[in-house]
Design a protein around this motif. Structure first.
Motif, PDB file in Angstrom:
ATOM      1  N   LEU A  20       0.805  -1.229   0.000  1.00 46.61           N
ATOM      2  CA  LEU A  20       0.000   0.000   0.000  1.00 46.61           C
ATOM      3  C   LEU A  20       0.836   1.277   0.000  1.00 46.61           C
ATOM      4  O   LEU A  20       0.284   2.371  -0.047  1.00 46.61           O
ATOM      5  N   GLU A  21       2.155   1.137   0.058  1.00 43.23           N
ATOM      6  CA  GLU A  21       3.009   2.337   0.037  1.00 43.23           C
ATOM      7  C   GLU A  21       2.828   3.098  -1.267  1.00 43.23           C
ATOM      8  O   GLU A  21       2.670   2.508  -2.330  1.00 43.23           O
ATOM      9  N   TYR A  22       2.887   4.426  -1.165  1.00 45.98           N
ATOM     10  CA  TYR A  22       2.709   5.269  -2.349  1.00 45.98           C
ATOM     11  C   TYR A  22       3.917   5.132  -3.270  1.00 45.98           C
ATOM     12  O   TYR A  22       5.053   5.354  -2.869  1.00 45.98           O
ATOM     13  N   SER A  23       3.669   4.718  -4.509  1.00 51.58           N
ATOM     14  CA  SER A  23       4.744   4.546  -5.486  1.00 51.58           C
ATOM     15  C   SER A  23       4.164   4.840  -6.860  1.00 51.58           C
ATOM     16  O   SER A  23       3.766   3.939  -7.596  1.00 51.58           O
ATOM     17  N   PRO A  24       4.029   6.138  -7.188  1.00 51.13           N
ATOM     18  CA  PRO A  24       3.216   6.520  -8.356  1.00 51.13           C
ATOM     19  C   PRO A  24       3.784   6.095  -9.705  1.00 51.13           C
ATOM     20  O   PRO A  24       4.987   6.100  -9.916  1.00 51.13           O
ATOM     21  N   LEU A  29      -1.199   7.807 -12.771  1.00 46.47           N
ATOM     22  CA  LEU A  29      -1.519   8.872 -11.820  1.00 46.47           C
ATOM     23  C   LEU A  29      -2.127  10.070 -12.551  1.00 46.47           C
ATOM     24  O   LEU A  29      -3.205  10.552 -12.190  1.00 46.47           O
ATOM     25  N   ALA A  69      -5.907   3.456  -9.459  1.00 45.44           N
ATOM     26  CA  ALA A  69      -4.735   4.096  -8.844  1.00 45.44           C
ATOM     27  C   ALA A  69      -4.180   3.232  -7.707  1.00 45.44           C
ATOM     28  O   ALA A  69      -2.968   3.142  -7.518  1.00 45.44           O
ATOM     29  N   ALA A  70      -5.075   2.554  -6.985  1.00 43.03           N
ATOM     30  CA  ALA A  70      -4.655   1.737  -5.838  1.00 43.03           C
ATOM     31  C   ALA A  70      -3.757   0.574  -6.247  1.00 43.03           C
ATOM     32  O   ALA A  70      -2.916   0.136  -5.468  1.00 43.03           O
ATOM     33  N   CYS A  73      -0.414   2.778  -8.543  1.00 44.32           N
ATOM     34  CA  CYS A  73       0.391   3.865  -7.964  1.00 44.32           C
ATOM     35  C   CYS A  73       0.798   3.554  -6.532  1.00 44.32           C
ATOM     36  O   CYS A  73       0.956   4.444  -5.692  1.00 44.32           O
ATOM     37  N   THR A  74       0.949   2.250  -6.248  1.00 50.68           N
ATOM     38  CA  THR A  74       1.358   1.812  -4.912  1.00 50.68           C
ATOM     39  C   THR A  74       2.491   0.791  -5.050  1.00 50.68           C
ATOM     40  O   THR A  74       2.855   0.407  -6.160  1.00 50.68           O
TER      41      THR A  74
END
Length: 315
Positions: A20-24, A29, A69-70, A73-74
């Protein structure tokens, strides 16, 4: 495009928190933000005009775009390059969950209502959208023969041929594959349960049959992965040591996911279809009642006139 390399060798063991870490991903995005902004523009335009737009539709569409996006971009997108189970999660969400939510948001209806009508004899953006929605091309790509074939071919033609490894070899290939999954999901579910105008739709019973037609293929695909005695795709045959994952058990997990996802969204769509069917039956019944009332009044008036004419003859 991306800001970091997907060699995957330095990835720590896979956990939910890391997924779940943000990694776009730049493409997904910016695409998600653009689509949400356009939808919001349409809703605001309608509201300013004094037209209603159901909040449920807005929520559904927003959740649909956020679900894309989930998974893109994670951290899940990073793990999806080296872990079959993570990749399958992305694939299933983007082809089975996101399209259903997006379609329930009725984006084409919103677009048609928000765009201004061009003057007589002129063609503006709205007229072009209408023409595309009712074109022969759209009729072909939304016919059951095409959508079911595409849906099944996307599973077997991709994973059981060298095409998958080829696409996974580059960021662009991976991106193209994700966009393809999304497009296939949208094209498959649109004629079945979309609320937007489009080509001729089959009756509700036929649509349910279309929905069930892919289930055995999907389930069999999942079972084939679960039962596989050797890795089916080279990309995931040798996971990085840092992940401490066994390739076969990970492939089995991916298969379980594919199998479960053929059932869950199917049930959700089935419920949506039954509700749509019920609502449309109610609407038809109300319309028939109105017609009957009107005709009944007309008969009564005619009968009274007939009685009056008898009276006047007697008189």
């Amino acid at each position: 495009m991306g800001h970091h390399d997907h060699g995957g060798t330095d990835l720590p063991p896979f956990t939910l928190a890391r997924a779940l870490e943000y990694s776009p991903d730049a493409v997904f995005l910016s695409g998600s933000l653009l689509v949400l902004a356009l939808y919001a523009w349409g809703v605001v335009r309608l509201r300013r005009r004094g037209d209603a737009w159901g909040a449920g539709r807005t929520v559904s569409f927003t959740l649909g775009v956020l679900s894309i996006a989930a998974v893109t971009c994670t951290g899940l997108n990073d793990y999806g390059m080296v872990l079959f189970s993570a990749h399958m999660t992305q694939h299933m969400v983007i082809s089975m969950v996101s399209p259903i939510l997006i379609l329930l948001g009725a984006p084409a209806t919103l677009l048609l209502r928000a765009l201004p009508t061009a003057g007589r004899g002129r063609r503006g953006p709205r007229e072009i959208v209408v023409a595309v929605l009712h074109s022969r091309y759209t009729r072909v790509i939304t016919s059951p023969l095409f959508t079911i074939t595409l849906f099944v071919a996307s599973l077997y033609g991709l994973y059981f041929t060298p095409l998958f490894d080829f696409l996974m070899g580059s960021r662009a290939g991976h991106l193209a594959m994700m966009l393809h999954f999304l497009a296939v999901g949208l094209v498959f579910f649109w004629p079945i349960m979309g609320v937007d105008p489009g080509p001729h739709r089959a009756g509700y019973l036929m649509r349910m049959l279309e929905l069930f037609a892919t289930m055995p293929f999907h389930a069999f695909f999942g079972i084939a992965l679960m039962m596989g005695s050797e890795p089916l795709v080279d990309t995931f045959a040798d996971p990085p040591a840092s992940l401490s994952v066994d390739a076969l058990s990970d492939q089995s997990a991916a298969g379980g996911m594919a199998w479960a996802f053929s059932e869950i969204p199917t049930v959700v769509v089935l419920i949506a279809l039954v509700i749509q069917w019920y609502v449309s039956e109610q609407r038809t019944a109300r319309r028939l009642d109105r017609v009957a009332d009107r005709d009944g009044d007309r008969d009564l008036v005619a009968y009274n006139a007939y009685l009056a004419s008898l009276q006047s003859r007697r008189g």
